[in-house]
Design an enzyme around this catalytic site. Structure first.
Site, PDB file in Angstrom:
ATOM      1  N   ARG A  45       0.859  -1.192   0.000  1.00  9.89           N
ATOM      2  CA  ARG A  45       0.000   0.000   0.000  1.00  9.89           C
ATOM      3  C   ARG A  45       0.889   1.235   0.000  1.00  9.89           C
ATOM      4  O   ARG A  45       2.112   1.133   0.124  1.00  9.89           O
ATOM      5  CB  ARG A  45      -1.042  -0.014   1.130  1.00  9.89           C
ATOM      6  CG  ARG A  45      -0.665  -0.667   2.413  1.00  9.89           C
ATOM      7  CD  ARG A  45       0.412   0.020   3.181  1.00  9.89           C
ATOM      8  NE  ARG A  45       0.189   1.444   3.332  1.00  9.89           N
ATOM      9  CZ  ARG A  45       1.121   2.335   3.580  1.00  9.89           C
ATOM     10  NH1 ARG A  45       2.404   1.946   3.697  1.00  9.89           N
ATOM     11  NH2 ARG A  45       0.863   3.606   3.712  1.00  9.89           N
ATOM     12  N   GLY A  46       0.245   2.413  -0.137  1.00  5.97           N
ATOM     13  CA  GLY A  46       1.015   3.646  -0.310  1.00  5.97           C
ATOM     14  C   GLY A  46       1.081   3.938  -1.803  1.00  5.97           C
ATOM     15  O   GLY A  46       1.390   3.043  -2.599  1.00  5.97           O
ATOM     16  N   ALA A  47       0.775   5.192  -2.159  1.00  5.65           N
ATOM     17  CA  ALA A  47       0.570   5.524  -3.576  1.00  5.65           C
ATOM     18  C   ALA A  47       1.747   5.125  -4.491  1.00  5.65           C
ATOM     19  O   ALA A  47       1.548   4.391  -5.471  1.00  5.65           O
ATOM     20  CB  ALA A  47       0.239   7.012  -3.699  1.00  5.65           C
ATOM     21  N   ARG A  88      -7.581  -0.161  -6.895  1.00  5.87           N
ATOM     22  CA  ARG A  88      -7.840   0.920  -5.935  1.00  5.87           C
ATOM     23  C   ARG A  88      -8.015   2.217  -6.736  1.00  5.87           C
ATOM     24  O   ARG A  88      -7.257   2.464  -7.674  1.00  5.87           O
ATOM     25  CB  ARG A  88      -6.676   1.073  -4.937  1.00  5.87           C
ATOM     26  CG  ARG A  88      -6.468  -0.178  -4.069  1.00  5.87           C
ATOM     27  CD  ARG A  88      -5.555   0.104  -2.897  1.00  5.87           C
ATOM     28  NE  ARG A  88      -6.200   0.913  -1.863  1.00  5.87           N
ATOM     29  CZ  ARG A  88      -5.546   1.440  -0.831  1.00  5.87           C
ATOM     30  NH1 ARG A  88      -4.237   1.273  -0.702  1.00  5.87           N
ATOM     31  NH2 ARG A  88      -6.191   2.149   0.081  1.00  5.87           N
ATOM     32  N   GLN A 195      -1.901   2.329   9.842  1.00  4.09           N
ATOM     33  CA  GLN A 195      -0.610   2.396   9.133  1.00  4.09           C
ATOM     34  C   GLN A 195       0.432   3.143   9.967  1.00  4.09           C
ATOM     35  O   GLN A 195       1.623   2.848   9.870  1.00  4.09           O
ATOM     36  CB  GLN A 195      -0.778   3.109   7.780  1.00  4.09           C
ATOM     37  CG  GLN A 195      -1.559   2.323   6.742  1.00  4.09           C
ATOM     38  CD  GLN A 195      -3.032   2.651   6.758  1.00  4.09           C
ATOM     39  OE1 GLN A 195      -3.582   3.065   7.769  1.00  4.09           O
ATOM     40  NE2 GLN A 195      -3.691   2.460   5.632  1.00  4.09           N
ATOM     41  N   ASP A 236      -1.907  10.856  -2.009  1.00  8.93           N
ATOM     42  CA  ASP A 236      -2.347   9.842  -2.985  1.00  8.93           C
ATOM     43  C   ASP A 236      -2.661  10.461  -4.332  1.00  8.93           C
ATOM     44  O   ASP A 236      -2.603   9.792  -5.367  1.00  8.93           O
ATOM     45  CB  ASP A 236      -3.565   9.092  -2.462  1.00  8.93           C
ATOM     46  CG  ASP A 236      -3.108   8.059  -1.452  1.00  8.93           C
ATOM     47  OD1 ASP A 236      -2.883   8.440  -0.291  1.00  8.93           O
ATOM     48  OD2 ASP A 236      -2.922   6.887  -1.843  1.00  8.93           O
ATOM     49  N   ASN A 246      -5.289  12.380   0.672  1.00  3.70           N
ATOM     50  CA  ASN A 246      -4.372  11.506   1.422  1.00  3.70           C
ATOM     51  C   ASN A 246      -5.214  10.737   2.442  1.00  3.70           C
ATOM     52  O   ASN A 246      -6.444  10.922   2.530  1.00  3.70           O
ATOM     53  CB  ASN A 246      -3.280  12.342   2.101  1.00  3.70           C
ATOM     54  CG  ASN A 246      -2.161  11.476   2.666  1.00  3.70           C
ATOM     55  OD1 ASN A 246      -1.646  10.585   1.971  1.00  3.70           O
ATOM     56  ND2 ASN A 246      -1.794  11.677   3.919  1.00  3.70           N
ATOM     57  N   LYS A 247      -4.566   9.887   3.186  1.00  2.00           N
ATOM     58  CA  LYS A 247      -5.243   9.014   4.152  1.00  2.00           C
ATOM     59  C   LYS A 247      -6.248   9.781   5.012  1.00  2.00           C
ATOM     60  O   LYS A 247      -5.968  10.886   5.471  1.00  2.00           O
ATOM     61  CB  LYS A 247      -4.175   8.345   5.023  1.00  2.00           C
ATOM     62  CG  LYS A 247      -4.669   7.423   6.113  1.00  2.00           C
ATOM     63  CD  LYS A 247      -5.615   6.353   5.610  1.00  2.00           C
ATOM     64  CE  LYS A 247      -5.041   5.515   4.489  1.00  2.00           C
ATOM     65  NZ  LYS A 247      -6.076   4.722   3.773  1.00  2.00           N
TER      66      LYS A 247
HETATM   67  O1  MRU Z   1      -4.527   3.110   2.152  1.00  2.00           O
HETATM   68  P1  MRU Z   1      -3.056   3.334   2.018  1.00  2.00           P
HETATM   69  O2  MRU Z   1      -2.263   2.753   3.151  1.00  2.00           O
HETATM   70  O3  MRU Z   1      -2.539   2.907   0.671  1.00  2.00           O
HETATM   71  O4  MRU Z   1      -2.893   4.915   2.104  1.00  2.00           O
HETATM   72  C1  MRU Z   1      -1.607   5.452   2.040  1.00  2.00           C
HETATM   73  C2  MRU Z   1      -1.556   6.915   2.234  1.00  2.00           C
HETATM   74  O5  MRU Z   1      -2.547   7.575   2.365  1.00  2.00           O
HETATM   75  C3  MRU Z   1      -0.200   7.562   2.128  1.00  2.00           C
HETATM   76  O6  MRU Z   1      -0.116   8.674   2.958  1.00  2.00           O
HETATM   77  C4  MRU Z   1       0.022   8.009   0.667  1.00  2.00           C
HETATM   78  O7  MRU Z   1      -0.219   6.953  -0.219  1.00  2.00           O
HETATM   79  C5  MRU Z   1       1.384   8.546   0.444  1.00  2.00           C
HETATM   80  S1  MRU Z   1       2.597   7.267   0.429  1.00  2.00           S
HETATM   81  C6  MRU Z   1       4.100   7.942   0.076  1.00  2.00           C
END
Ligand code: MRU
Length: 343
Positions: A45-47, A88, A195, A236, A246-247
């Protein structure tokens, strides 16, 4: 740090983030469907990390195809791309990486299929390698914003685990630490999937960077007490007007930061900037399973059976709450991004 994701002996190998920090387990994806499942289930996970993983997934899927003519091969690869893109909806890096794989495919239309397959692996690897470089550049620019002795609040995990390595928001923190600045990190736990609690603290502790974990509802009090000097988060998707998805919970942090006159920065590479999306209102926000909210990490129930749940995985922070966006090209005001990153 353990590698987030890599091409290994004809497979896509990733550290299973759903098991961290309890276990460091590696998952071997042998099909592109395995890769799609891993992205959907937040095993990766993470963009930036899901973009890189999807690119590797396209390359992996292409290897299994029996077609020998370009037209039928390309059609099958595009179908794989569609399935990976459906995993996603919010992180634009996913679509960016898949589009880049499609462009590479189209550029190879005169080559034999066997060599196209190799070139697709090389392109995915190039996306991965580039991501680490971008994070290091972001780190260098961002580190200038942190002074010796300061405490930084971060939300979710925008670290090595959320990228191909080094991280965006945590890359900035890492770079400041590597410069010898004695900094501290406050990590929001980041309900519902935790996370921050599970991944950010683990990552920082591996590097011996001082980190204190708080629950999401404690940030305001710490700000009021003067214990937080700046906030840095990842993204994201960043819309053309500088609004940032973002999250979930990032928006609340930004509002609190504004109320306490604390700088609020977003760190992200160009692959997260989506100039085709005009504003945050146009960013698709993923909604995830109610189980993430009614349990702690999928197992311990914390709500009555059958309760109605709303679980948006992301929120949008309007540009006016953002002090600056830290990119691999420098730090910009949200309103300057469109001009800086026009193709
Ligand atoms: O649902 P996730 O864990 O994929 O969400 C991740 C985030 O929101 C991060 O802050 C974002 O992707 C930036 S990662 C460098």
């Amino acid at each position: 740090m353990v590698p987030t994701v890599e091409w290994k002996d004809g497979t896509v190998c990733l550290v299973d983030q759903s098991r961290l920090p309890g276990a460091v387990e590696f998952l071997t994806c042998r099909t592109y469907q395995d890769v799609a499942g891993a992205i959907r289930q937040l095993k990766v996970r993470g963009a930036p990390a899901i973009g890189v993983t999807a690119a590797l997934g396209v390359a992996l899927g292409a290897q299994s195809l029996g077609e020998t003519e370009y037209a039928s091969f390309a059609k099958a690869v595009l179908a794989i791309c569609d399935q990976l893109a459906a995993t996603r909806p919010t992180a634009v890096n996913l679509f960016w990486a898949i589009e880049r794989m499609k462009r590479r495919l189209a550029s190879l239309r005169d080559c034999p299929v066997s060599s196209i397959k190799q070139s697709l692996i090389a392109e995915a690897q190039a996306i991965l390698d580039e991501d680490v470089l971008l994070c290091k550049r972001i780190g260098r620019y961002g580190a200038e914003l942190i002074r010796d002795g300061q405490t930084v609040l971060t939300h979710c995990n925008a670290g090595a685990l959320a990228t191909a390595g080094y991280g965006t928001a945590l890359g900035v923190i890492r770079a400041a630490w590597e410069q010898g600045k004695k900094i501290r990190v406050i990590a929001d736990e980041t309900r519902p999937v935790l996370q921050g609690a599970r991944l950010t603290t683990w990552e920082l502790m591996q590097d011996h960077i001082p980190v204190t974990l708080i629950t999401d509802n404690m940030a305001g009090t710490l700000m009021r007490q003067g214990k937080i000097h700046l906030c840095i988060v990842g993204a994201d998707r960043i819309a053309a007007n500088g609004d940032v998805a973002n999250k979930i919970g990032t928006y609340s942090v930004a509002v609190l930061a504004k109320a306490h006159s604390i700088p609020f920065y977003v760190a992200a590479p160009y692959s997260t900037i989506d100039l085709k999306t005009e504003s945050g209102a146009n960013i698709p926000i993923e909604e995830r399973s109610s189980v993430e909210v009614t349990t702690i990490h999928g197992s311990h129930p914390v709500a009555p059976d059958g309760v109605t749940v709303y679980n948006p995985a992301f929120d949008v922070t309007p540009a006016e709450l953002i002090t600056g966006i830290i990119t691999e090209r420098g730090v910009y005001k949200p309103g300057e991004l469109a001009e800086q990153f026009q193709a």
